[in-house]
Structure formats: structure tokens, C-alpha cells
Scaffold this motif. Structure first.
Motif, mmCIF file in Angstrom:
data_model
loop_
_atom_site.group_PDB
_atom_site.id
_atom_site.type_symbol
_atom_site.label_atom_id
_atom_site.label_comp_id
_atom_site.label_asym_id
_atom_site.label_seq_id
_atom_site.Cartn_x
_atom_site.Cartn_y
_atom_site.Cartn_z
ATOM 1 N N GLU A 20 -8.236 -6.609 14.206
ATOM 2 C CA GLU A 20 -6.919 -6.940 13.648
ATOM 3 C C GLU A 20 -7.021 -7.217 12.152
ATOM 4 O O GLU A 20 -6.185 -6.753 11.370
ATOM 5 N N ASN A 21 -8.064 -7.978 11.768
ATOM 6 C CA ASN A 21 -8.274 -8.270 10.342
ATOM 7 C C ASN A 21 -8.501 -6.975 9.556
ATOM 8 O O ASN A 21 -7.976 -6.800 8.457
ATOM 9 N N SER A 22 -9.287 -6.075 10.121
ATOM 10 C CA SER A 22 -9.562 -4.789 9.474
ATOM 11 C C SER A 22 -8.268 -3.979 9.333
ATOM 12 O O SER A 22 -8.004 -3.371 8.288
ATOM 13 N N SER A 23 -7.469 -4.012 10.388
ATOM 14 C CA SER A 23 -6.188 -3.309 10.347
ATOM 15 C C SER A 23 -5.269 -3.914 9.285
ATOM 16 O O SER A 23 -4.615 -3.195 8.520
ATOM 17 N N VAL A 24 -5.224 -5.244 9.219
ATOM 18 C CA VAL A 24 -4.391 -5.927 8.229
ATOM 19 C C VAL A 24 -4.891 -5.609 6.824
ATOM 20 O O VAL A 24 -4.104 -5.328 5.910
ATOM 21 N N ARG A 25 -6.212 -5.586 6.618
ATOM 22 C CA ARG A 25 -6.771 -5.248 5.297
ATOM 23 C C ARG A 25 -6.388 -3.822 4.902
ATOM 24 O O ARG A 25 -6.026 -3.562 3.761
ATOM 25 N N ALA A 26 -6.442 -2.892 5.857
ATOM 26 C CA ALA A 26 -6.066 -1.501 5.584
ATOM 27 C C ALA A 26 -4.580 -1.421 5.215
ATOM 28 O O ALA A 26 -4.199 -0.707 4.274
ATOM 29 N N GLN A 27 -3.750 -2.163 5.951
ATOM 30 C CA GLN A 27 -2.320 -2.185 5.631
ATOM 31 C C GLN A 27 -2.075 -2.762 4.239
ATOM 32 O O GLN A 27 -1.261 -2.239 3.456
ATOM 33 N N ILE A 28 -2.788 -3.847 3.933
ATOM 34 C CA ILE A 28 -2.659 -4.463 2.605
ATOM 35 C C ILE A 28 -3.075 -3.466 1.527
ATOM 36 O O ILE A 28 -2.392 -3.313 0.504
ATOM 37 N N LYS A 29 -4.187 -2.769 1.773
ATOM 38 C CA LYS A 29 -4.676 -1.781 0.799
ATOM 39 C C LYS A 29 -3.623 -0.673 0.613
ATOM 40 O O LYS A 29 -3.298 -0.292 -0.518
ATOM 41 N N ASN A 30 -3.083 -0.151 1.718
ATOM 42 C CA ASN A 30 -2.065 0.898 1.648
ATOM 43 C C ASN A 30 -0.804 0.409 0.937
ATOM 44 O O ASN A 30 -0.221 1.122 0.103
ATOM 45 N N LEU A 31 -0.378 -0.799 1.281
ATOM 46 C CA LEU A 31 0.806 -1.361 0.638
ATOM 47 C C LEU A 31 0.565 -1.614 -0.857
ATOM 48 O O LEU A 31 1.473 -1.428 -1.680
ATOM 49 N N THR A 32 -0.644 -2.016 -1.210
ATOM 50 C CA THR A 32 -0.981 -2.229 -2.622
ATOM 51 C C THR A 32 -0.909 -0.913 -3.390
ATOM 52 O O THR A 32 -0.356 -0.847 -4.496
ATOM 53 N N VAL A 33 -1.460 0.149 -2.794
ATOM 54 C CA VAL A 33 -1.404 1.472 -3.428
ATOM 55 C C VAL A 33 0.056 1.911 -3.577
ATOM 56 O O VAL A 33 0.480 2.398 -4.639
ATOM 57 N N GLU A 34 0.852 1.720 -2.531
ATOM 58 C CA GLU A 34 2.268 2.085 -2.574
ATOM 59 C C GLU A 34 3.015 1.249 -3.609
ATOM 60 O O GLU A 34 3.841 1.764 -4.379
ATOM 61 N N TYR A 35 2.678 -0.057 -3.662
ATOM 62 C CA TYR A 35 3.310 -0.942 -4.643
ATOM 63 C C TYR A 35 2.996 -0.474 -6.058
ATOM 64 O O TYR A 35 3.889 -0.403 -6.915
ATOM 65 N N ASP A 36 1.726 -0.154 -6.301
ATOM 66 C CA ASP A 36 1.335 0.312 -7.637
ATOM 67 C C ASP A 36 2.064 1.603 -8.006
ATOM 68 O O ASP A 36 2.517 1.767 -9.146
ATOM 69 N N ALA A 37 2.165 2.513 -7.043
ATOM 70 C CA ALA A 37 2.888 3.771 -7.300
ATOM 71 C C ALA A 37 4.356 3.484 -7.595
ATOM 72 O O ALA A 37 4.937 4.061 -8.527
ATOM 73 N N ASN A 38 4.954 2.601 -6.824
ATOM 74 C CA ASN A 38 6.363 2.244 -7.051
ATOM 75 C C ASN A 38 6.534 1.526 -8.389
ATOM 76 O O ASN A 38 7.523 1.736 -9.090
ATOM 77 N N GLU A 39 5.563 0.699 -8.738
ATOM 78 C CA GLU A 39 5.630 -0.008 -10.017
ATOM 79 C C GLU A 39 5.581 0.989 -11.181
ATOM 80 O O GLU A 39 6.342 0.876 -12.147
ATOM 81 N N ASP A 40 4.723 2.008 -11.053
ATOM 82 C CA ASP A 40 4.662 3.052 -12.082
ATOM 83 C C ASP A 40 5.982 3.804 -12.157
ATOM 84 O O ASP A 40 6.470 4.130 -13.249
ATOM 85 N N GLU A 41 6.557 4.090 -11.010
ATOM 86 C CA GLU A 41 7.845 4.789 -10.962
ATOM 87 C C GLU A 41 8.933 3.938 -11.616
ATOM 88 O O GLU A 41 9.768 4.437 -12.369
ATOM 89 N N VAL A 42 8.920 2.638 -11.336
ATOM 90 C CA VAL A 42 9.902 1.722 -11.934
ATOM 91 C C VAL A 42 9.743 1.710 -13.454
ATOM 92 O O VAL A 42 10.727 1.779 -14.196
ATOM 93 N N LYS A 43 8.497 1.657 -13.938
ATOM 94 C CA LYS A 43 8.261 1.678 -15.382
ATOM 95 C C LYS A 43 8.767 2.981 -15.990
ATOM 96 O O LYS A 43 9.390 2.980 -17.058
ATOM 97 N N ARG A 44 8.521 4.095 -15.323
ATOM 98 C CA ARG A 44 8.981 5.395 -15.813
ATOM 99 C C ARG A 44 10.501 5.437 -15.870
ATOM 100 O O ARG A 44 11.106 5.883 -16.851
#
Length: 120
Positions: A20-44
Motif C-alpha cells: 500500500e505504501n509503495s502504491s501511495v508513493r507511486a501515486q504521489i510520484k505520478n501526481l507530482t509529475v502531473e502537478y509539475d506539468a500543470n504548473e508549467d501549463e499555468v505559467k505558459r
């Protein structure tokens, strides 16, 4: 035996929690990548908004300038129209004066002819 079962149970529970912890870490990693992409899009998009606002400001300045030019042209046109109306009135007076002068000249010629006949 109860201790062994308890140990296996705890070990199995620990493995499930680790998964479960591994799954949560993977979700956090995926959400972080998505957040960063969205943040770049917002800046653009924010940069694009600033560009559009700058263009809009330039267009507003140009529109104001054109409006001032239009108002100035209207005033100039009104001055010209007023001058044309005045000239038309002057022309009408001048035509009437010429007509009056022609009429008087005709009268003078008629009197001259009458006088010439009397004295000749």
C-alpha cells in the motif's frame, strides 16, 4: 504455534502495508509529475494572458488615437461645410448682383438708345 501464526499474520500485514505504501508513493510520484506539468501549463497560459493584455492595451491606445483623429476630422469637415455654405450664400448674392447689374445695364442701354433717337 500461536506465536508463529501471529508472526506470519504480522509479516503478511506488514507486506500488505508495504505494498500500500509503495502504491501511495507511486501515486504521489505520478501526481507530482502531473502537478509539475500543470504548473508549467499555468505559467505558459499566464504568459499568454500577459501578451494578450499588452496587445489589448495597444489596440485600445490605437482606438483612442483613431477616435481623436475622427473627432478632429469631424471638426475640420464641419469648418469646410460651414465655409462652403457661406461661399454658396456669397455666390447667390453675387449672382443676384450681376443680374441686377445686367438689368440696370439693359435699362441704361434702352435709355441711351431713346436719347440717341431723340437727339439724332
Amino acid at each position: 504455534m500461536a506465536k508463529v501464526e501471529d508472526f506470519h499474520h504480522k509479516r503478511h500485514r506488514a507486506e500488505v502495508m508495504e505494498q500500500e505504501n509503495s502504491s501511495v508513493r507511486a501515486q504521489i510520484k505520478n501526481l507530482t509529475v502531473e502537478y509539475d506539468a500543470n504548473e508549467d501549463e499555468v505559467k505558459r497560459l499566464e504568459e499568454k494572458i500577459l501578451e494578450h493584455r499588452a496587445k489589448m492595451a495597444l489596440l485600445m491606445d490605437e482606438a483612442e488615437s483613431l477616435e481623436k483623429g475622427l473627432l478632429s476630422n469631424r471638426r475640420d469637415t464641419q469648418v469646410v461645410v460651414d465655409e462652403v455654405v457661406s461661399l454658396k450664400e456669397d455666390y447667390g448674392k453675387w449672382v443676384r448682383e450681376i443680374q441686377d447689374s445686367d438689368d440696370k445695364q439693359g435699362e441704361c442701354l434702352l435709355k441711351w438708345e431713346q436719347l440717341r433717337r431723340l437727339f439724332c
